[in-house]
Design a protein around this motif. Structure first.
Motif, mmCIF file in Angstrom:
data_model
loop_
_atom_site.group_PDB
_atom_site.id
_atom_site.type_symbol
_atom_site.label_atom_id
_atom_site.label_comp_id
_atom_site.label_asym_id
_atom_site.label_seq_id
_atom_site.Cartn_x
_atom_site.Cartn_y
_atom_site.Cartn_z
ATOM 1 N N GLN A 61 0.835 -1.203 0.000
ATOM 2 C CA GLN A 61 0.000 0.000 0.000
ATOM 3 C C GLN A 61 0.873 1.257 0.000
ATOM 4 O O GLN A 61 0.562 2.233 -0.690
ATOM 5 N N GLN B 228 2.227 1.602 -3.524
ATOM 6 C CA GLN B 228 1.178 2.063 -4.434
ATOM 7 C C GLN B 228 0.848 3.532 -4.218
ATOM 8 O O GLN B 228 0.697 4.289 -5.178
ATOM 9 N N GLN B 229 0.725 3.937 -2.963
ATOM 10 C CA GLN B 229 0.378 5.328 -2.665
ATOM 11 C C GLN B 229 1.501 6.279 -3.058
ATOM 12 O O GLN B 229 1.245 7.390 -3.537
ATOM 13 N N LYS C 107 3.655 5.726 -5.545
ATOM 14 C CA LYS C 107 3.609 5.797 -7.013
ATOM 15 C C LYS C 107 2.464 6.684 -7.483
ATOM 16 O O LYS C 107 2.607 7.434 -8.451
ATOM 17 N N GLN C 108 1.323 6.599 -6.799
ATOM 18 C CA GLN C 108 0.192 7.447 -7.173
ATOM 19 C C GLN C 108 0.563 8.917 -6.973
ATOM 20 O O GLN C 108 0.277 9.757 -7.835
ATOM 21 N N ARG D 140 2.747 9.928 -9.792
ATOM 22 C CA ARG D 140 1.990 10.094 -11.040
ATOM 23 C C ARG D 140 1.219 11.403 -11.064
ATOM 24 O O ARG D 140 1.080 12.029 -12.108
ATOM 25 N N LEU D 141 0.675 11.783 -9.913
ATOM 26 C CA LEU D 141 -0.157 12.985 -9.849
ATOM 27 C C LEU D 141 0.662 14.253 -9.640
ATOM 28 O O LEU D 141 0.103 15.349 -9.610
ATOM 29 N N ARG E 229 -8.864 15.186 -16.300
ATOM 30 C CA ARG E 229 -9.252 15.114 -14.885
ATOM 31 C C ARG E 229 -10.607 15.799 -14.673
ATOM 32 O O ARG E 229 -11.452 15.286 -13.951
#
Length: 137
Positions: free
Chosen positions: A16, A19-20, A22-23, A26-27, A92
């Protein structure tokens, strides 16, 4: 950055965190040079064992996304952000409008997740299949 660990998700806490992170990359929430919270800070805010956080950071380091600097901390090395996915992108805005319509139609978060995942898998599977067949003919 603060990690939100969902213990009921069935996904390992370290995964987690990966993943968080990487998110956020990305953002554009995290950019090269930013420092990630220390394992001690994550333990205090998310009740995650410091070794779990270090495991996640080591994986991100192996992928070249962060750099572990002993005694200093963990720093972002590479961004995953794309302008098309930024906070001010038209895509978005369209997605936010769609989400509003889905919510007004009575869909729960789990319904939206299932719907988006289903369509995303169909679309990206089709793209991969097309790309795998040589395309240039």
């Amino acid at each position: 950055m603060e990690f939100r660990i969902d213990r009921r998700s069935g996904v390992a806490a370290y995964q987690q965190i990966v993943q968080q992170t990487k998110q956020a990359l990305r953002l554009g929430v995290l950019v090269p040079g930013d420092q990630l919270p220390t394992a001690k800070e994550v333990a205090a805010t998310s009740a995650v064992n410091p070794n779990t956080t270090l495991k996640a950071y080591r994986e991100l380091d192996r992928e070249g996304l962060v750099e572990l600097r002993p005694g200093l901390g963990t720093f972002v090395r590479q961004s995953l952000a794309r302008p098309q996915a930024g906070a001010d992108s038209p895509l978005r805005s369209e997605l936010e409008a769609w989400m509003d319509r889905a919510h007004e139609a009575g869909l729960e978060q789990e319904d939206v997740t299932a719907l988006v995942t289903s369509v995303m898998e169909e679309r990206y599977a089709a793209t991969r299949a097309t790309a795998g067949h040589g395309g240039h003919g």
